[in-house]
Design a protein around this motif. Structure first.
Motif, PDB file in Angstrom:
ATOM      1  N   ILE A 174       0.884  -1.166   0.000  1.00  0.00           N
ATOM      2  CA  ILE A 174       0.000   0.000   0.000  1.00  0.00           C
ATOM      3  C   ILE A 174       0.920   1.213   0.000  1.00  0.00           C
ATOM      4  N   GLU A 175       0.632   2.185  -0.856  1.00  0.00           N
ATOM      5  CA  GLU A 175       1.518   3.340  -0.989  1.00  0.00           C
ATOM      6  C   GLU A 175       0.907   4.600  -0.380  1.00  0.00           C
ATOM      7  N   ALA A 176       1.743   5.353   0.310  1.00  0.00           N
ATOM      8  CA  ALA A 176       1.396   6.695   0.769  1.00  0.00           C
ATOM      9  C   ALA A 176       2.572   7.581   0.361  1.00  0.00           C
ATOM     10  N   HIS A 177       2.278   8.755  -0.179  1.00  0.00           N
ATOM     11  CA  HIS A 177       3.333   9.597  -0.739  1.00  0.00           C
ATOM     12  C   HIS A 177       3.925  10.596   0.248  1.00  0.00           C
ATOM     13  N   ASN A 178       3.386  10.615   1.464  1.00  0.00           N
ATOM     14  CA  ASN A 178       3.966  11.429   2.534  1.00  0.00           C
ATOM     15  C   ASN A 178       3.366  10.977   3.861  1.00  0.00           C
ATOM     16  N   GLY A 179       3.904  11.493   4.947  1.00  0.00           N
ATOM     17  CA  GLY A 179       3.447  11.101   6.275  1.00  0.00           C
ATOM     18  C   GLY A 179       2.003  11.462   6.540  1.00  0.00           C
TER      19      GLY A 179
END
Length: 137
Positions: free
Chosen positions: A34-39
């Motif tokens: 699962i990807e998140a591009h920032n905190g």
């Protein structure tokens, strides 16, 4: 028995995201990424609490909330604090390393320059966490 991992990758660099996905695919690993591009995006995903990851791979140098700030927020949360978080970074800064371990990181892995070395590190990292007994937060 190896476990299929649900991995939250927190990374702002699309090339690094593609590199990890390519490494996992080339190793024929059946993990869900699962990807998140920032905190900030990662915290929104984690707030839902209905689909929490088994482990988190975290870059340090990101916009909005950097990796160390994210770690502090994660470890302050009574539910999320138990998700093993491994820093995957280019920063060999000893202050970053020390701060991450103070906050409670489960590992600190430097991204090597050579792709083959990167794949080797990812293979070992995934093998290690696949055989661990993980808490379902």
């Amino acid at each position: 028995m190896k476990t299929k991992l649900k991995i939250l990758l927190i990374e702002d660099d699309m090339i690094e995201i593609m590199k990890l996905n390519r490494a996992v695919s080339s190793l024929e690993l059946d993990h869900q990424i699962i990807e998140a591009h920032n905190g900030e995006d990662a915290l929104k995903l984690l707030e839902k609490k209905d689909n929490l990851p088994d482990i988190i791979l975290l870059d340090l140098n990101m916009p909005k909330i950097n990796g160390i700030e994210f770690l502090g927020l994660l470890k302050a949360n009574d539910t999320l604090r138990y998700i093993p978080t491994i820093v995957l970074t280019t920063s060999s800064n000893q202050r970053d390393l020390l701060e991450c371990y103070k906050i409670g990181v489960a590992g600190y892995v430097l991204k090597p320059l050579k792709y083959e070395d990167y794949v080797s590190k990812i293979e070992k990292l995934m093998a290690y966490w696949s055989i661990n007994e993980l808490i379902k937060a």
